[in-house]
Design a protein around this motif. Structure first.
Motif, PDB file in Angstrom:
ATOM      1  N   PHE A  19      89.767  69.525  74.612  1.00  0.00           N
ATOM      2  CA  PHE A  19      90.217  68.685  73.502  1.00  0.00           C
ATOM      3  C   PHE A  19      89.064  67.845  72.967  1.00  0.00           C
ATOM      4  N   SER A  20      88.249  67.272  73.870  1.00  0.00           N
ATOM      5  CA  SER A  20      87.119  66.466  73.412  1.00  0.00           C
ATOM      6  C   SER A  20      86.149  67.299  72.589  1.00  0.00           C
ATOM      7  N   ALA A  26      90.200  51.283  82.152  1.00  0.00           N
ATOM      8  CA  ALA A  26      90.643  50.466  83.288  1.00  0.00           C
ATOM      9  C   ALA A  26      92.001  50.929  83.789  1.00  0.00           C
ATOM     10  N   ALA A  27      92.888  51.369  82.879  1.00  0.00           N
ATOM     11  CA  ALA A  27      94.236  51.764  83.290  1.00  0.00           C
ATOM     12  C   ALA A  27      94.203  52.997  84.186  1.00  0.00           C
ATOM     13  N   ALA A  28      93.277  53.933  83.897  1.00  0.00           N
ATOM     14  CA  ALA A  28      93.011  55.064  84.798  1.00  0.00           C
ATOM     15  C   ALA A  28      94.239  55.870  85.181  1.00  0.00           C
ATOM     16  N   THR A  29      95.082  56.216  84.216  1.00  0.00           N
ATOM     17  CA  THR A  29      96.178  57.145  84.473  1.00  0.00           C
ATOM     18  C   THR A  29      96.057  58.287  83.462  1.00  0.00           C
ATOM     19  N   PRO A  30      96.709  59.432  83.726  1.00  0.00           N
ATOM     20  CA  PRO A  30      96.675  60.514  82.728  1.00  0.00           C
ATOM     21  C   PRO A  30      97.216  60.060  81.373  1.00  0.00           C
ATOM     22  N   ALA A  31      98.248  59.202  81.388  1.00  0.00           N
ATOM     23  CA  ALA A  31      98.796  58.722  80.116  1.00  0.00           C
ATOM     24  C   ALA A  31      97.755  57.905  79.363  1.00  0.00           C
ATOM     25  N   MET A  49     100.291  64.034  69.613  1.00  0.00           N
ATOM     26  CA  MET A  49     100.767  63.688  70.964  1.00  0.00           C
ATOM     27  C   MET A  49     101.176  64.936  71.737  1.00  0.00           C
ATOM     28  N   SER A  50     101.877  65.860  71.048  1.00  0.00           N
ATOM     29  CA  SER A  50     102.363  67.038  71.763  1.00  0.00           C
ATOM     30  C   SER A  50     101.184  67.909  72.194  1.00  0.00           C
ATOM     31  N   VAL A  51     100.134  67.957  71.341  1.00  0.00           N
ATOM     32  CA  VAL A  51      98.948  68.717  71.741  1.00  0.00           C
ATOM     33  C   VAL A  51      98.316  68.073  72.968  1.00  0.00           C
ATOM     34  N   LEU A  52      98.234  66.730  72.934  1.00  0.00           N
ATOM     35  CA  LEU A  52      97.597  66.019  74.036  1.00  0.00           C
ATOM     36  C   LEU A  52      98.388  66.176  75.321  1.00  0.00           C
ATOM     37  N   ALA A  53      99.738  66.227  75.195  1.00  0.00           N
ATOM     38  CA  ALA A  53     100.550  66.411  76.395  1.00  0.00           C
ATOM     39  C   ALA A  53     100.495  67.856  76.850  1.00  0.00           C
TER      40      ALA A  53
END
Lengths: 101, 515
Positions: free
Chosen positions: B109-110, B347-352, B502-506
């Protein structure tokens, strides 16, 4: 004579610190740039030391990459410095102060 | 000549033989997965073709040939990335080329994001630089090289490759900042950017050396394994701090932000949009790749530092932007504030939070490109009119430009219905879910203060009378208008139907090794 590994690491850290201090203190752009090169070479010493103590070639190979990068930086950096020198006949960082705020 | 080559071959063979620990003395070449490296390889080949074609193409077609080759390289690389994406969809995520190149949803994606940024850089940069009469044949080569470096930053799974990628795109940006090389302000900004950039990469490299010394490898997967095994030596903490200095400089985080306002003000507006979106996105994806995935086990050590940097960055960016009188400097300080918001995602460091950061980068890239495209049109030749006062009465002189600028400024301020609002919303939501509500609180306060200086520019454009002097700003040419239209489209579409991205990212599997 057997020099302990830590001595090399301290030497590398000292070189790095000298480069860093030089970059911040000196005002001649070319000398500042040389200080950055000194820092890169200090890192090379650290890489070789680690590679030697692990018996691993990877660290020594990395040094070649760093040398190439350092050479490329010289090319781009000197080109910019020469362009500035042509215009104002000075390479002092204090003269580069058109923009402030 | 042949004798020299023979001697060299013998010498290198003996060097390798001496260095190879294996008893057989046979060197096993790493298996190269050509599909995995194709997107970057195509770009580098394209850049080489642009630089080498000088001897083959007649003078009057050279400029056209450069631009065409650049566009072709970007399109070919996009197709190669699509093939890679297809392979991922078949469930082949992992690492390639001896584990130094990650092939996962995040990397792919990047890559698409950076190719888009490069396409915008050519679309908006070429006509803009022609207008300024500083267009050179090398511009498309520098753009595609920078894109290759930024794509490798996202895909690199080895700290040495990250360093090489960092230098690859940084060197291209130093040259781009110096593009108007005969004017004092671009010269000065290029010098500052170059010296501080080289200084910061030395810190990054020292961090890599210390990581190698403690973990025994520069490979991110090995480092993650090493950290997973238990206690973290203090030298490794120092290494994480040094790497953070290098990447913090690239994203423009306080206290490594000194170059940002000067470079944004001094460099030609046409390249600042590229620099602002590209360099920041490259730094952020590397931070995500290194800190969130590989250094995840060490999160208790780096979380306070990155959170502190984030707060300082938002505070300085927003407060200093309040008193700026130059539009390019204002956008510079606003981009510092945006670096602060993006650090919340790290900092949040989650997949979301990771996919929220990518969404933020996409929308930020569109908005900042558009904003600088308008600045480059309005400010006229040599960026002569960049005071905010020069924008007075723009709504009367050029209503379309003023309306477009309003969209971008509202987007940067994070006001609905633009992408900027959704981006901030999903980012803050992800951060709250991982327990960083205090950081989000600081971010929200900063956004409210930031709204003031964006709205001030809008008010100047619509309410204030134009000053006496007639500015020689032209109507934008068709290609620039097309680029601006695209940027407005992305800003509004992502703001109104964010599900599209969003759907692509998910759907793109954003789980990184180590998470």
């Amino acid at each position: 004579m057997n020099v302990p590994t830590n001595a090399y690491l301290i030497f590398s850290a000292l070189l790095f610190a000298i480069g860093m201090a030089g970059f911040m203190i000196r005002r001649n752009v070319i000398v500042m740039f040389m200080c950055v090169e000194l820092m890169l070479n200090a890192v090379n010493v650290a890489f070789v030391t680690f590679a030697r103590s692990f018996g691993d070639v990877a660290g020594q190979v990395i040094v070649f990459f760093v040398m190439v990068i350092a050479a490329v930086e010289v090319v781009v950096g000197l080109a910019i410095i020469v362009a500035i020198y042509r215009r104002r006949e000075s390479v002092s960082a204090d003269d580069a102060s058109v923009m402030k705020g | 000549m042949i004798r020299i080559i023979n001697t060299l071959q013998v010498a290198s063979a003996s060097l390798v033989a001496a260095a190879t620990p294996s008893a057989e003395g046979v060197i096993r070449a790493p298996e190269i997965d050509y599909v995995a490296i194709a997107p970057e390889a195509i770009l580098v080949l394209g850049a080489l073709a642009i630089l080498l074609k000088k001897g083959f193409v007649p003078r009057r077609y050279r400029m056209m040939a450069s631009v065409a080759t650049g566009i072709l390289a970007i399109c070919a690389s996009l197709i190669a990335t699509g093939i890679l994406w297809q392979r991922l969809a078949d469930g082949a995520a992992g690492t390639a080329v001896s584990g130094i190149l990650a092939v996962d949803g995040f990397a792919v994606f990047s890559k698409v994001l950076f190719l888009g940024i490069a396409a915008f850089a050519i679309l908006l940069g070429v006509p803009g630089l022609r207008r300024e009469r500083i267009m050179r044949e090398e511009y498309p080569a520098l753009v595609v090289l920078a894109a290759a470096g930024m794509m490798l930053m996202a895909a690199s799974s080895d700290l040495i490759l990250t360093f090489l990628a960092l230098e690859l795109f940084s060197l291209a940006f130093y040259v781009l900042a110096a593009f108007a090389r005969d004017l004092p302000r671009p010269q000065e900004s290029a010098l500052k950017y170059f010296l501080l950039g080289a200084f910061a990469s030395a810190f990054f490299l020292y961090g890599v050396a210390l990581a190698y010394g403690t973990a025994g490898s520069t490979n991110l997967t090995s480092i993650a394994d090493f950290l997973g095994r238990g206690s973290i030596p203090w030298i490794f903490v120092a290494s994480m701090a040094l790497i953070l200095v290098g990447l913090g400089f690239k994203v423009g985080a306080v206290p490594f932000h000194m170059w940002v306002p000067d470079v944004y003000q001094g460099a030609p507006s046409q390249v600042v949009g590229f620099l602002a979106s590209g360099a920041k996105a490259a730094g952020v994806v590397a931070l995500l790749r290194i800190y969130v995935s590989a250094f995840h086990a060490a999160r208790p050590s780096w979380l306070p530092v990155i959170a502190g940097l984030s707060i300082a960055t938002m505070a300085v960016g927003v407060v200093v932007a309040l008193v700026q009188s130059d539009i390019k400097r204002l956008l510079g300080y606003s981009s510092i504030a945006h670096a602060g918001y993006l650090l919340i995602g790290v900092a949040a460091a989650t997949p979301a939070a990771t996919s929220a950061s990518l969404f933020y980068l996409v929308s930020y890239a569109a908005m900042i490109f558009g904003a600088f495209a308008i600045v480059s049109v309005v400010s006229g030749k040599g960026d002569g009119f960049t005071r905010i006062d020069d924008f007075a009465g723009l709504a009367r002189r050029r209503p379309m430009l003023a309306a477009a600028f309003t969209v971008f400024l509202l987007g940067l301020a994070g006001i609905p219905p633009t992408a900027g609002f959704i981006a901030k919303f999903v980012l803050f939501q992800a951060a709250v879910e991982s327990g960083l509500w205090w950081l989000v609180l600081c971010g929200a306060v900063a956004s409210v203060i930031a709204a003031y200086f964006y709205l001030r520019v809008i008010i100047v454009m619509f309410v204030r009378e134009p000053e006496g002097e007639d500015l020689d700003s032209d109507e934008p040419d068709p290609i620039t208008s097309l680029g601006m239209g695209l940027a407005i489209g992305i800003t509004l579409v992502l703001g109104i139907i964010p599900q599209a991205l969003m759907s692509v990212l998910a759907g793109a599997d954003l789980v990184m090794p180590g998470l």
